[in-house]
Enzyme design. Structure first.
Site, PDB file in Angstrom:
ATOM      1  CG  ASP A 173      -1.962   1.028   1.021  1.00 12.66           C
ATOM      2  OD1 ASP A 173      -2.256   1.765   0.196  1.00 12.66           O
ATOM      3  OD2 ASP A 173      -2.771   1.004   2.127  1.00 12.66           O
ATOM      4  CG  ASP A 214      -3.004   3.772  -3.384  1.00 10.96           C
ATOM      5  OD1 ASP A 214      -4.202   3.020  -3.790  1.00 10.96           O
ATOM      6  OD2 ASP A 214      -3.053   4.435  -2.511  1.00 10.96           O
ATOM      7  CD  GLU A 215      -5.290  -1.671  -0.871  1.00 13.26           C
ATOM      8  OE1 GLU A 215      -5.519  -2.425   0.250  1.00 13.26           O
ATOM      9  OE2 GLU A 215      -5.721  -0.593  -1.245  1.00 13.26           O
TER      10      GLU A 215
END
Length: 467
Positions: A11, A105-106
């Protein structure tokens, strides 16, 4: 549950805000908030410097301004965020071919599918270093034998850390955590558990599956008890097919005023688009959900001529759908979703005009904004100002955070505009010190919008380098 911590959850830390800080030297180490800047705007991401003041994702921007008035409030630049995300996902692909992206983003990564013989911790440490070198950004990583535990571990690692859940330590990690830590436990479920005296994950296990089924129903109670016990055998799935993205709010008091209903729909549409963009997707069908005073639930949908991630388009469509429903008896729940997802958008010719019109409207009564996560909080959880602070003029060409280029001064970004003037800070991502500030007429022919520059990358021995 695997016998080794070979499922990795990555993350990126405060991703949108961190990208803005990396590309704007004057904002490094300072509070930054990215999101909608209008009266109905919500926070997409807040930097850690802003979070210490209580600002968080999905909070109304107007409320965030009251908590942290000195932060830089910027419009999102999704073109740049997607470019940085592509770099990060490419580095994940070098570790393993089995990646399950959750958003820009993860992602989950199955290390067992990779060819490297290194220990999981060494892989994770090298991956974080590679991301830092390539983008200048930090990432938090969790390693565990299941997706559930890897996700929890990465949260514990924030910011810029690594947590490994070794076999045999799962209960030590899970037991003291609050029930809201587990997937599927939102405000309503947490309240049911609280009334039964269940506040921690350990207390869920101690209550037993029959009690959980009695409290929450068979499906929810069984799955929640298994998660609390650390039982999670879900595989990492590379082709994760998300069919829709939606948000909803349940209100403590039924809404009877049409203006209030419209106001809430606008806010939900804004939040829905933030999640849509965060997942790097667009959608063709807008859906609204309405639960009335008598618990009857209606859904209405409209399919657009092309996929979109434009907030004005989603908002105006959701408004039309709600206007066609009789809500005079009272509304206890509203939701807005987008389905028919795609990985591209087709620009709507009327989007800018609709956005300008929406900005010009007088905002409705203040209302609460749900907390981040799959289940929103009730409308009473946030205290919002009666009226938002001044915003850029409707239809303004220059919004804070936008990239510009001046024929003489070079590249920069908009710090703010008003009364016929626009203030620009001229600096590059590779600069190590804040750039100079200049003010121009809003119609200065030498000033034009520009595409974002790539980030600078950072290495301890060589400093900031042009990316």
């Amino acid at each position: 549950m695997r016998s080794a911590p070979t499922i990795l959850h990555l993350d990126m830390d405060a991703f949108f805000a961190a990208v803005e800080q990396a590309s704007k030297p004057s904002l490094r180490g300072k509070p930054v908030v990215v999101g909608g800047l209008g009266p109905r705007g919500v926070v997409a991401t807040a930097s850690y410097e802003a979070r210490v003041h209580g600002v968080h994702s999905a909070m109304a921007t107007a409320h965030a301004r009251r908590l942290c008035p000195n932060a830089a409030y910027l419009v999102p630049r999704f073109t740049l965020y997607r470019a940085v995300s592509d770099i990060v996902m490419g580095l994940l692909g070098a570790v393993s071919p089995l990646i399950e992206p959750l958003s820009l983003d993860e992602a989950f990564v199955d290390l067992e599918a990779g060819e490297r013989a290194e220990q999981p911790r060494a892989v994770a440490e090298r991956l974080r270093a590679d991301i830092r070198a390539a983008t200048g950004l930090t990432a938090s990583v969790g390693l565990a034998g299941s997706k559930l535990l890897a996700k929890i571990a990465s949260e514990q690692a924030k910011p810029d850390g690594l947590v490994v859940v070794e076999p045999g330590t799962e209960r030590a990690l899970l037991d003291p955590l609050p029930v809201r830590t587990l997937w599927g436990v939102g405000p309503a479920t947490a309240e049911h558990l609280r009334r039964a005296g269940i506040l921690t994950v350990a207390e869920i296990v101690q209550a037993g599956e029959p009690e959980l089924v009695r409290l929450l129903g068979k499906a929810h109670g069984t799955s929640l008890h298994a998660m609390a016990a650390g039982l999670d055998n879900r595989p990492v799935v590379a082709d994760r097919d998300v069919k829709s993205i939606s948000v909803e709010d349940t209100f403590d008091t039924d809404l009877t005023d049409r203006a209030r209903v419209r106001y809430e729909i606008d806010r939900l549409a804004e939040r829905c688009v933030q999640r849509l963009r965060g997942a790097g997707r667009s959608g063709r069908t807008v859906v609204v959900k309405i639960r009335r005073y008598d618990f009857s639930t209606l859904t209405r949908s409209e399919t657009l001529r092309a996929p979109t991630d434009d907030p004005a388009v989603v908002r105006e469509t959701a408004r039309r759908l709600v206007e066609a429903v009789d809500t005079t008896g009272g509304v206890r729940l509203l939701g807005v979703g987008v389905s028919g997802l795609a990985d591209f958008t087709q620009e709507d010719l009327f989007a800018q005009a609709a956005e300008a019109q929406a900005q010009a409207e007088v905002p409705g009564p203040a209302a609460g904004e749900g907390a981040a996560g799959p289940l929103p909080a009730t409308s009473a959880e946030l205290e919002l100002p009666a009226a938002p602070p001044p915003e850029p003029a409707p239809g303004s060409r220059w919004l804070p955070g936008q990239d510009v280029e001046h024929a003489v001064e070079g590249r920069g970004w908009v710090q703010g505009s008003g009364v016929g003037r626009v203030t620009v800070r001229f600096e590059l991502p590779s600069d190590t010190a804040p750039g100079r500030v200049r003010t121009f007429s809003v119609d200065d022919p030498a000033l034009a919008h520009a595409e974002p520059l790539p980030l600078a990358s950072f290495t301890p021995d060589r400093g900031l380098l042009a990316g």
